[in-house]
Enzyme design. Structure first.
Site, PDB file in Angstrom:
ATOM      1  N   LYS A 163       0.986   4.400  -2.690  1.00 32.89           N
ATOM      2  CA  LYS A 163       0.817   5.543  -2.373  1.00 32.89           C
ATOM      3  C   LYS A 163       2.072   6.366  -2.638  1.00 32.89           C
ATOM      4  O   LYS A 163       1.824   7.843  -3.250  1.00 32.89           O
ATOM      5  CB  LYS A 163       0.470   5.685  -0.987  1.00 32.89           C
ATOM      6  CG  LYS A 163      -0.941   5.136  -0.625  1.00 32.89           C
ATOM      7  CD  LYS A 163      -1.934   6.277  -1.067  1.00 32.89           C
ATOM      8  CE  LYS A 163      -3.268   5.972  -0.582  1.00 32.89           C
ATOM      9  NZ  LYS A 163      -4.299   6.827  -1.152  1.00 32.89           N
ATOM     10  N   TYR A 191       0.789  -1.153  -0.027  1.00 40.66           N
ATOM     11  CA  TYR A 191      -0.038   0.138  -0.158  1.00 40.66           C
ATOM     12  C   TYR A 191       0.901   1.405  -0.092  1.00 40.66           C
ATOM     13  O   TYR A 191       0.575   2.391  -0.934  1.00 40.66           O
ATOM     14  CB  TYR A 191      -0.653  -0.199   1.158  1.00 40.66           C
ATOM     15  CG  TYR A 191      -1.566   1.109   1.357  1.00 40.66           C
ATOM     16  CD1 TYR A 191      -2.953   1.381   0.860  1.00 40.66           C
ATOM     17  CD2 TYR A 191      -1.456   2.172   2.622  1.00 40.66           C
ATOM     18  CE1 TYR A 191      -3.692   2.470   1.107  1.00 40.66           C
ATOM     19  CE2 TYR A 191      -1.829   3.058   2.695  1.00 40.66           C
ATOM     20  CZ  TYR A 191      -3.175   3.478   2.195  1.00 40.66           C
ATOM     21  OH  TYR A 191      -3.946   4.644   2.408  1.00 40.66           O
TER      22      TYR A 191
END
Lengths: 498, 253
Positions: free
Chosen positions: B163, B159
Site C-alpha cells: 500500500k 500488505y
C-alpha cells in the site's frame, strides 16, 4: 484543475477548454474559422469522420456549452467582419464572432446601441443568439432573439438562410439552442437609437427581499433598465437587503442640462471608449474570494450605496458592464473556479425565491454577485431561458463541500414552481429535471434531429444533460443520501456563522 | 461527464465486489453516477453485486471479468469501459488482499503476489485509465490506499509495504497529471469494518464503508487530493510517523 483555458488562442490544435466558470474542463481539437467558408469546411470534415462538433466564441458561457470532449470545437471568435451597417435604420449585419464590445465602439458614436446586452460586452453576436441572452431591459424589450432579423446557419444538412418567417422553427430552435442546431455564420440585428452615450440612473436601497420585490413591481415599468444587487450573506431581518439601480439612456437635452457631468461624453455627447482598468494576471493557488472577504465586500457595497439618489449620470460601461473593467476577474475564484446558479420562477412563485434566498443566507454561501431581475414575456425559443417572472443569478465558488446537494435541492424547488435554470450558466443541473424545466424539449429535439440526424453537433453540456437524446429511462434516485450526516456546506442547521 | 461540482456520471469499480468500493458507488449514485462497470475476478459475485446496484436504482450496470494482475485484461477493460459508458469519468481502484505477515507462510512468490494485487496491478490500471482520461481532458482516479502504508506495522507489513508503494505511485501520478484535466484522489482509511477485516481486532478510530464513501464525495467536490478517514487520522499519523520504534512496536491494535 489548474489548466482551464478560456482565452482565445491564435492557433489550431488540441487543448483544454472550459467556460467562464473555469469548470468543468475537457480536451478537444480547436479549429479556428475566420469566415463562413472555413467554418463550413470544418463542419464537413467532422461530418465525414463522425466526430462531434460545437461552435465557440469568446467562451463566456459559464459551464460546458462551448466545448466537446474528444471532438472538434470551431472557434469563430476570429470571424469579426462588420458586413453592413445602415446608419439610418440601425440595422447591422455581421459575422458570427463580432463581439458586442467591437460593435458598440462603432455604433455608439453613430447613435445606435445594442438592443440587449448581458453583463459583459465580451460576447459574440452568435453566442448571444445561441444563449438568447437577456439584459436589464428584458421586462421592456425581451431577449436578444427578438431583435435578430435573420441569420445564416451552417447545419449538418447544409447552409440555411433563417428568419422568423423562413425556417421559423429553425430560428426558434437556434435562439437559446446552445449551438446545437448549427454554426451561425452571420446575423442581422436591429439596433436601438440613442441620443447620447450617457445613462441617467436612479439608485435606491431596499431593506430586505420583500421590500426589493415590492419596489421593483411598483416602478419597474417606468424604466427601460432595472436590476437589483442582493446581499445574500445578510442574515435575519436583513435577508435579501439590496441595492436597486434603474436607468435610461440620457437624452441630449437631459445631458446638456447636466453641466460638468456631461463633459466626458464629448462634444457630440456620444463618446465611447471603455477601457480595462485592471487585470488578474494569473490564477492564484487559492480562492481569494473567501466567505469573510465576500461578507466584508457586501457590507461595504450595501453601505456605500445611497439610500436614494436620482438622476445620476453614468457611462455605458459603468451601468452595463462594470466587471469588464477587470480583465479575467474569473481567476479570483482560484483553481477550482466557480459556477453561476441562475433560475427564473414565474410571477406568483415569490415563495420559492424567498426560500432560496433564505437558504443562501442560512448556508452563508459566499456570493458577491447576486442579481435579481424581473422578466417580461417569454419569446418563442424552444429552449429560450427568460419567462415572465423573477430571475436570480448567484455566483458561487466551487469546492464547497455539500454544494452539489444544496443546488440539487434548489433545482427541485425551481422545477416544482414551474421555473427553470439558465443553460448558458449551467455546469451541474440535475439531468432528470431538464424536461420539466423545458417542456418544449421534444419539439426542439425534432428540429435538431431533422437538421442533423447523425448528431454531429454535440457539446459537453449536451452529453451531460442528454439535451439532444432522451435519457434511457428516468433515473430513480433518493433525494438525499441516507449516509450523509452533513448538512449542505458542512454546517449544522443551528450553527451561526461568525 | 463530470459536472462543475466534481460529480461523475460514469465510473468503473476495479475490485467490483469491494464493500468500500460499492459504498462509494452507491453514494455517488445519489448525485450523478448512473453508468457503472464492475470489474473483478469472480463473475458470479460481480453479477450479484450488479443486481443489487440495479435494484437500488442505478440506471446502467454491467460487469467485466478481469484479474488486476493481468495487464492484457486491464487494456481490455479500458476499451470496453469507454465503449459501454460513452466515456469514463471515474476509476475507483479498490482491489486489495491482506495476505499474511507470518514469516512461516511467506515465500518469494507469495510476497510478489501480495504486491501484485495491492500495488502492481492497481498502478497499471491507474496508468491505463490516466492515459485515456488525459485524452478526453477530464476524469478522476480514486485510489483506496490505507494508513497501513503510512507507517508499516509488524502485524501486516507485507500488505502495508505494498500500500505504501501504491500510495507513493498515486501521489507521483497526480503530479504527472497536473494540467491534464485528470485528477487523482488518494484515500487513506484507517480500520474499516468490512468482510476483509472481520475477525481482526478492531483498531481505534474504526469507521464503516459509508464513512469512507462520504469522505470521497466530499473530496471530489472540494478537490482535496489526500483524504484521511476519519479526518483525525491525519493528525494521529503525523504523530505516529515520528514515534520511536520501541514505542510504536508496543502500541495496541
Amino acid at each position: 484543475m489548474s489548466a482551464a483555458a478560456n482565452e482565445p488562442s491564435p492557433s489550431d490544435g488540441e487543448r483544454l477548454l472550459s467556460g467562464w466558470g473555469r469548470a468543468p474542463v475537457s480536451r478537444a481539437r480547436v479549429v479556428k474559422a475566420h469566415d463562413g467558408l472555413e467554418a463550413t469546411a470544418a463542419l464537413a470534415a467532422a461530418s465525414a469522420t463522425g466526430e462531434r462538433l460545437i461552435g465557440r466564441g469568446l467562451g463566456r458561457s459559464y459551464g460546458d456549452a462551448a466545448q466537446v470532449s474528444g471532438g472538434v470545437v470551431v472557434d469563430l471568435s476570429g470571424a469579426t467582419r462588420l458586413l453592413c451597417f445602415d446608419g439610418a435604420s440601425g440595422v447591422v449585419t455581421a459575422e458570427a464572432g463580432l463581439s458586442i464590445d467591437t460593435l458598440l465602439r462603432t455604433s455608439v458614436p453613430e447613435g445606435w446601441f445594442v438592443p440587449v446586452t448581458p453583463g459583459t460586452r465580451q460576447v459574440t453576436l452568435a453566442g448571444a443568439l445561441a444563449a438568447d441572452v437577456h439584459g436589464k431591459n428584458h421586462h421592456v424589450d425581451g431577449s436578444f432573439a427578438a431583435w435578430v432579423e435573420r441569420f445564416k446557419l451552417a447545419t449538418a444538412a447544409g447552409t440555411l438562410e433563417v428568419s422568423k418567417e423562413r425556417e421559423s422553427d429553425v430560428f426558434w430552435a437556434t435562439a437559446g439552442g446552445m449551438g446545437l442546431t448549427g454554426l451561425v455564420l452571420d446575423l442581422t440585428l436591429q439596433l436601438i437609437p440613442i441620443e447620447s452615450s450617457a445613462m441617467v440612473v436612479d439608485t435606491e436601497r431596499a431593506a430586505d427581499l420583500d421590500d426589493c420585490m415590492a419596489r421593483m413591481e411598483e416602478r419597474d415599468a417606468e424604466y427601460r433598465y432595472s436590476v437589483a444587487w442582493i446581499d445574500c450573506l445578510a442574515r435575519g431581518r436583513h435577508v435579501g437587503r439590496s441595492v436597486l439601480t434603474r436607468g435610461e439612456h440620457a437624452t441630449s437635452a437631459r445631458l446638456e442640462g447636466a453641466g460638468r457631468a456631461a463633459a466626458r461624453f464629448g462634444p457630440g455627447l456620444r463618446a465611447y471608449d471603455p477601457r480595462e482598468l485592471a487585470s488578474v494576471p494569473l490564477t492564484p493557488p487559492v480562492r481569494l474570494l473567501s466567505r469573510k472577504a465576500v461578507a466584508a465586500f457586501n457590507e461595504a457595497w450595501f453601505r456605500k450605496a445611497p439610500k436614494e439618489r436620482r438622476g445620476e449620470i453614468q457611462s455605458i460601461q459603468a451601468f452595463f458592464h462594470p466587471l469588464d473593467g477587470v480583465r479575467e476577474w474569473n481567476r479570483l475564484y482560484g483553481p477550482r473556479g466557480f459556477t453561476q446558479y441562475q433560475f427564473v420562477v414565474p410571477s406568483g412563485a415569490e415563495e420559492t425565491l424567498r426560500s432560496i434566498v433564505g437558504s443562501l443566507s442560512s448556508n452563508q454561501v459566499p456570493s458577491f454577485l447576486t442579481v435579481l431581475k424581473r422578466f417580461g414575456a417569454a419569446d418563442p425559443g424552444h429552449l429560450s431561458f427568460p419567462a415572465k417572472g423573477w430571475t436570480l443569478a448567484v455566483d458561487i465558488p466551487l469546492g464547497l463541500p455539500g454544494l452539489s446537494e444544496l443546488l440539487d435541492g434548489f433545482d427541485e424547488e425551481v422545477a416544482a414552481a414551474g421555473g427553470r435554470i439558465y443553460l448558458a450558466k449551467d455546469g451541474r443541473l440535475r439531468p432528470e429535471l431538464l424536461g420539466t424545466m423545458y417542456p418544449r424539449l421534444d419539439e426542439w429535439r425534432e428540429v435538431c434531429d431533422r437538421l442533423d440526424p447523425a448528431r454531429t453537433f454535440s457539446s459537453d453540456l449536451d452529453r451531460r444533460l442528454s439535451l439532444r437524446r432522451p435519457l434511457r429511462r428516468p433515473l430513480r434516485r433518493p433525494r438525499t443520501s441516507p449516509g450523509s450526516r452533513r448538512t449542505p456546506l458542512g454546517r449544522s442547521p443551528g450553527e451561526v456563522a461568525p | 461527464m463530470i459536472d462543475a461540482t466534481g460529480m461523475p456520471q460514469s465510473g468503473v469499480l476495479l475490485g467490483g465486489t469491494s464493500e468500500i468500493g460499492l459504498a462509494i458507488i452507491r453514494r455517488l449514485a445519489t448525485r450523478r453516477l448512473g453508468r457503472v462497470v464492475l470489474a473483478g475476478r469472480d463473475p458470479a459475485a460481480l453479477e450479484q453485486r450488479a443486481n443489487e446496484l440495479r435494484s437500488s436504482g442505478i440506471d446502467q450496470v454491467s460487469t467485466f471479468v478481469a484479474d488486476v494482475r493481468d495487464a492484457g485484461a486491464l487494456d481490455g477493460l479500458v476499451s470496453e469501459a469507454w465503449a459501454r459508458l460513452d466515456g469514463v469519468d471515474l476509476l475507483l481502484v479498490a482491489t486489495g488482499d491482506l495476505g499474511t505477515a507470518e514469516l512461516s507462510e511467506l515465500s518469494a512468490g507469495r510476497v510478489a503476489s501480495i504486491f501484485e494485487v495491492n500495488a502492481g496491478g492497481p498502478a497499471a490500471a491507474l496508468l491505463a485509465f490516466a492515459e485515456a482520461m488525459a485524452a478526453q481532458g477530464s476524469g478522476r482516479l480514486v485510489v483506496l490506499s490505507s494508513v497501513a502504508g503510512v507507517r508499516v506495522r509488524r502485524a501486516n507489513f507485507v500488505y502495508g509495504a505494498a500500500k505504501a508503494g501504491l500510495d507513493a505511485f498515486a501521489v507521483g501520478l497526480s503530479e504527472a497529471l497536473e494540467g491534464s484535466g485528470v485528477g487523482v484522489t488518494i484515500v487513506r482509511p484507517g480500520y474499516v469494518r468490512t468482510r476483509m477485516t472481520a475477525g481482526r481486532s478492531q483498531a481505534p478510530f474504526a469507521v464503516d464503508p459509508g464513512d469512507v464513501a462520504n469522505a470521497v464525495v466530499r473530496a471530489l467536490e472540494t478537490g482535496e487530493k489526500i483524504v484521511w478517514v476519519p479526518a483525525i487520522l491525519r493528525l494521529v499519523f503525523a504523530g505516529l510517523r515520528v514515534l520511536p520504534r520501541p514505542v510504536f512496536r508496543r502500541l495496541p491494535g
